[in-house]
Design a protein around this motif. Structure first.
Motif, PDB file in Angstrom:
ATOM      1  N   GLN A  75       0.835  -1.204   0.000  1.00 17.34           N
ATOM      2  CA  GLN A  75       0.000   0.000   0.000  1.00 17.34           C
ATOM      3  C   GLN A  75       0.874   1.260   0.000  1.00 17.34           C
ATOM      4  OE1 GLN A  75      -3.055  -0.054  -0.588  1.00 17.34           O
ATOM      5  NE2 GLN A  75      -4.127  -1.755   0.383  1.00 17.34           N
ATOM      6  N   SER A  76       1.973   1.224   0.766  1.00 13.38           N
ATOM      7  CA  SER A  76       2.887   2.377   0.821  1.00 13.38           C
ATOM      8  C   SER A  76       3.546   2.618  -0.533  1.00 13.38           C
ATOM      9  CB  SER A  76       3.964   2.141   1.885  1.00 13.38           C
ATOM     10  OG  SER A  76       3.394   2.098   3.162  1.00 13.38           O
ATOM     11  N   LYS A  77       3.918   1.525  -1.210  1.00 12.78           N
ATOM     12  CA  LYS A  77       4.534   1.645  -2.549  1.00 12.78           C
ATOM     13  C   LYS A  77       3.559   2.296  -3.527  1.00 12.78           C
ATOM     14  CE  LYS A  77       7.434  -2.506  -2.124  1.00 12.78           C
ATOM     15  NZ  LYS A  77       7.597  -3.888  -2.612  1.00 12.78           N
ATOM     16  N   ALA A  78       2.298   1.884  -3.463  1.00 11.87           N
ATOM     17  CA  ALA A  78       1.295   2.442  -4.374  1.00 11.87           C
ATOM     18  C   ALA A  78       1.093   3.929  -4.090  1.00 11.87           C
ATOM     19  CB  ALA A  78      -0.026   1.687  -4.232  1.00 11.87           C
ATOM     20  N   GLU A  79       1.022   4.295  -2.811  1.00 18.43           N
ATOM     21  CA  GLU A  79       0.837   5.709  -2.445  1.00 18.43           C
ATOM     22  C   GLU A  79       2.009   6.551  -2.940  1.00 18.43           C
ATOM     23  OE1 GLU A  79       0.270   5.653   1.774  1.00 18.43           O
ATOM     24  OE2 GLU A  79      -1.603   4.502   1.632  1.00 18.43           O
ATOM     25  N   ALA A  80       3.239   6.025  -2.767  1.00 20.96           N
ATOM     26  CA  ALA A  80       4.433   6.743  -3.236  1.00 20.96           C
ATOM     27  C   ALA A  80       4.421   6.879  -4.760  1.00 20.96           C
ATOM     28  CB  ALA A  80       5.694   6.005  -2.784  1.00 20.96           C
ATOM     29  N   ALA A  81       3.951   5.838  -5.455  1.00 18.89           N
ATOM     30  CA  ALA A  81       3.898   5.859  -6.920  1.00 18.89           C
ATOM     31  C   ALA A  81       2.906   6.908  -7.410  1.00 18.89           C
ATOM     32  CB  ALA A  81       3.518   4.479  -7.454  1.00 18.89           C
ATOM     33  N   LEU A  82       1.760   7.019  -6.733  1.00 18.52           N
ATOM     34  CA  LEU A  82       0.762   8.026  -7.111  1.00 18.52           C
ATOM     35  C   LEU A  82       1.341   9.430  -7.007  1.00 18.52           C
ATOM     36  CD1 LEU A  82      -2.414   6.526  -5.370  1.00 18.52           C
ATOM     37  CD2 LEU A  82      -2.104   6.824  -7.829  1.00 18.52           C
ATOM     38  N   VAL A  83       2.095   9.679  -5.940  1.00 23.76           N
ATOM     39  CA  VAL A  83       2.718  11.000  -5.752  1.00 23.76           C
ATOM     40  C   VAL A  83       3.767  11.255  -6.831  1.00 23.76           C
ATOM     41  CG1 VAL A  83       4.176  12.389  -4.215  1.00 23.76           C
ATOM     42  CG2 VAL A  83       2.282  11.054  -3.270  1.00 23.76           C
ATOM     43  N   ALA A  84       4.625  10.247  -7.077  1.00 26.36           N
ATOM     44  CA  ALA A  84       5.720  10.409  -8.042  1.00 26.36           C
ATOM     45  C   ALA A  84       5.205  10.617  -9.468  1.00 26.36           C
ATOM     46  CB  ALA A  84       6.640   9.186  -7.991  1.00 26.36           C
ATOM     47  N   VAL A  85       4.190   9.837  -9.857  1.00 25.60           N
ATOM     48  CA  VAL A  85       3.639   9.966 -11.212  1.00 25.60           C
ATOM     49  C   VAL A  85       2.955  11.320 -11.371  1.00 25.60           C
ATOM     50  CG1 VAL A  85       1.881   9.059 -12.800  1.00 25.60           C
ATOM     51  CG2 VAL A  85       3.421   7.482 -11.629  1.00 25.60           C
ATOM     52  N   THR A  86       2.289  11.774 -10.338  1.00 26.34           N
ATOM     53  CA  THR A  86       1.663  13.106 -10.380  1.00 26.34           C
ATOM     54  C   THR A  86       2.716  14.180 -10.615  1.00 26.34           C
ATOM     55  OG1 THR A  86      -0.112  12.418  -8.877  1.00 26.34           O
ATOM     56  CG2 THR A  86       0.281  14.788  -9.083  1.00 26.34           C
ATOM     57  N   GLU A  87       3.827  14.096  -9.902  1.00 25.14           N
ATOM     58  CA  GLU A  87       4.906  15.088 -10.057  1.00 25.14           C
ATOM     59  C   GLU A  87       5.483  15.066 -11.464  1.00 25.14           C
ATOM     60  OE1 GLU A  87       7.657  14.163  -6.943  1.00 25.14           O
ATOM     61  OE2 GLU A  87       6.450  15.135  -5.372  1.00 25.14           O
ATOM     62  N   THR A  88       5.670  13.860 -12.021  1.00 23.89           N
ATOM     63  CA  THR A  88       6.198  13.732 -13.386  1.00 23.89           C
ATOM     64  C   THR A  88       5.234  14.345 -14.394  1.00 23.89           C
ATOM     65  OG1 THR A  88       7.342  11.683 -12.795  1.00 23.89           O
ATOM     66  CG2 THR A  88       7.008  12.097 -15.138  1.00 23.89           C
ATOM     67  N   LEU A  89       3.943  14.052 -14.222  1.00 21.56           N
ATOM     68  CA  LEU A  89       2.928  14.607 -15.130  1.00 21.56           C
ATOM     69  C   LEU A  89       2.889  16.129 -15.035  1.00 21.56           C
ATOM     70  CD1 LEU A  89       0.022  12.031 -14.684  1.00 21.56           C
ATOM     71  CD2 LEU A  89       1.202  12.534 -16.822  1.00 21.56           C
ATOM     72  N   LEU A  90       2.937  16.664 -13.823  1.00 24.74           N
ATOM     73  CA  LEU A  90       2.908  18.122 -13.640  1.00 24.74           C
ATOM     74  C   LEU A  90       4.092  18.787 -14.338  1.00 24.74           C
ATOM     75  CD1 LEU A  90       1.770  18.406  -9.907  1.00 24.74           C
ATOM     76  CD2 LEU A  90       0.508  19.202 -11.909  1.00 24.74           C
ATOM     77  N   ALA A  91       5.277  18.164 -14.242  1.00 23.18           N
ATOM     78  CA  ALA A  91       6.469  18.714 -14.900  1.00 23.18           C
ATOM     79  C   ALA A  91       6.313  18.699 -16.418  1.00 23.18           C
ATOM     80  CB  ALA A  91       7.704  17.921 -14.483  1.00 23.18           C
TER      81      ALA A  91
END
Length: 398
Positions: free
Chosen positions: A42-58
């Motif tokens: 669950q922690s890995k998935a939460e971290a992935a959601l944050v990281a992918v969001t940051e990549t998309l925003l950039a």
């Protein structure tokens, strides 16, 4: 030995280059993945959601700086999917069931995509592709799978369904062509490729398995032909065609500044049809004297929610300003028929091309129509704008 297959050419032009397979299958990575405890997953998935969001925003920020508003809007829709609380809840439930973060992520995205596919509509089917794209991006982050790396020279992207984010994230000059096993002319990948004038062929089905990573290819986006591992004779033939295209383009370029006047002296105003303000520059390059039709529905189709007056104003103003004092005719949204929108919830019709569409919808939906009229009027302060109203059937509608 060369092999020729034929699909549906949707964006014309000839591309020559090496294949780079995109939208890669994750089955092997999933089989090799060793999950930890459910809490860890669950922690890995939460971290992935944050990281992918940051990549998309950039990426969205970069595209906006490059004035690639339509492509930015597509990835903004992806960003909203990644940050959708319903998606997060579904992922959590699926990880509880499977015990694997990447598998749970893919299961959640696939479940939501299937809801769109059951609607049996081309537009909604394309949104299902977007959902699967989002799921794969998040799962890849957990699996440590990198996106295709770009080397020297141009590549022809090839995949059953190529994620829109892959095409949007690559520099235009490095994509020679695009091949899709399935997909449709309204898919986000095709919209992005069209904005960049990248030759594209889709609908080759199972024949996509004949194409290997690194294969030399010739792609004819006009005919829909794909020549795998071409012979020297075929290379020479298509190289001649490419040279002919260049000569024809140079010939037209030499004529573009001549006035559009008939032999008997009648002056014609030559204007272009566009789907996004990004098309204006290309039209002006070829001698257009403004815009005769701005299809504003593409501003609406690039979003998962109704575009605000401000969003529309920015897009219309950009087009009006680029016209440099020449006319820019903005058509109010022609939604319906082949261009439905998921957030309007319009009941299907037997003949949507002649039914409840365009002006009929606008007159019913003041929440759509008034902001659009205001945005067009505001954009008109920055040049010479006009408004076209589609599908009028009576004086009373005007």
């Amino acid at each position: 030995m060369a092999e020729t297959i034929r699909g549906k050419g949707v964006i014309s032009g000839i591309a020559v280059g090496k294949v780079m397979l995109a939208g890669q299958n994750l089955d092997g990575y999933l089989a090799a993945y060793k999950p930890g405890s459910v809490a860890e997953e669950q922690s890995k998935a939460e971290a992935a959601l944050v990281a992918v969001t940051e990549t998309l925003l950039a990426t969205i920020e970069r595209l906006r700086k490059e004035e690639q508003a339509e492509q930015a809007a597509i990835l903004e829709a992806h960003r909203m999917m990644v940050q959708d609380p319903m998606m997060a809840e579904n992922i959590k439930a699926k990880i509880d069931a499977s015990g694997s973060a990447p598998q749970g992520i893919l299961d959640a995205a696939n479940e939501q995509a299937q809801l769109f596919e059951q609607m049996e509509d081309e537009y909604f089917a394309a949104r299902a592709v977007d959902l699967r794209d989002v799921g794969k991006r998040i799962a890849k982050y957990v699996l440590g799978v990198k996106e295709p790396e770009i080397g020297a020279g141009q590549v022809i992207l090839c995949g059953e369904e190529i994620e829109p984010s892959v095409v949007a994230g690559m520099p235009t000059e490095q994509i020679a062509g695009v091949i899709l096993g399935s997909g449709s002319a309204t898919s986000h990948v095709v919209i992005i490729a069209k904005a960049r004038a990248i030759p594209t062929v889709l609908g080759i089905g199972d024949k996509i398995n004949l194409i290997q990573d690194g294969d030399e290819l010739i792609l004819d986006g006009s005919r829909g032909d794909i020549i795998i591992r071409p012979t020297e004779t075929e290379r020479a033939l298509y190289q001649t065609k490419i040279e002919e295209q260049k000569k024809l383009a140079a010939h037209y370029a030499a004529l573009k500044d001549l006035p559009a006047v008939t032999k008997d002296g009648v002056r014609i105003e030559l204007t272009a049809n566009i789907g996004t303000h990004m098309d204006v520059d290309n039209a002006l390059t070829y001698g257009a004297e403004g815009v005769g039709l701005f299809r504003s529905e593409f501003v609406f189709m690039g979003s998962t929610t109704i575009p605000t007056e401000e969003d529309q104003f920015k897009a219309y103003r950009a087009a009006v300003e680029k016209c440099g004092g020449h006319i820019c005719v903005i058509r109010t949204m022609d939604i319906g028929g082949d261009k439905p929108l998921p957030y309007l919830n319009i009941d299907p019709e037997e003949n949507p091309f002649l039914g409840y569409r365009a002006l009929r919808i606008s007159l019913d939906r003041h929440d759509l129509f008034l902001p659009q009229i205001k945005a067009i009027l505001r954009a008109g302060l920055y040049g010479k704008a006009a408004m076209m109203v589609p599908m009028v059937i009576s004086v009373s509608e005007i």
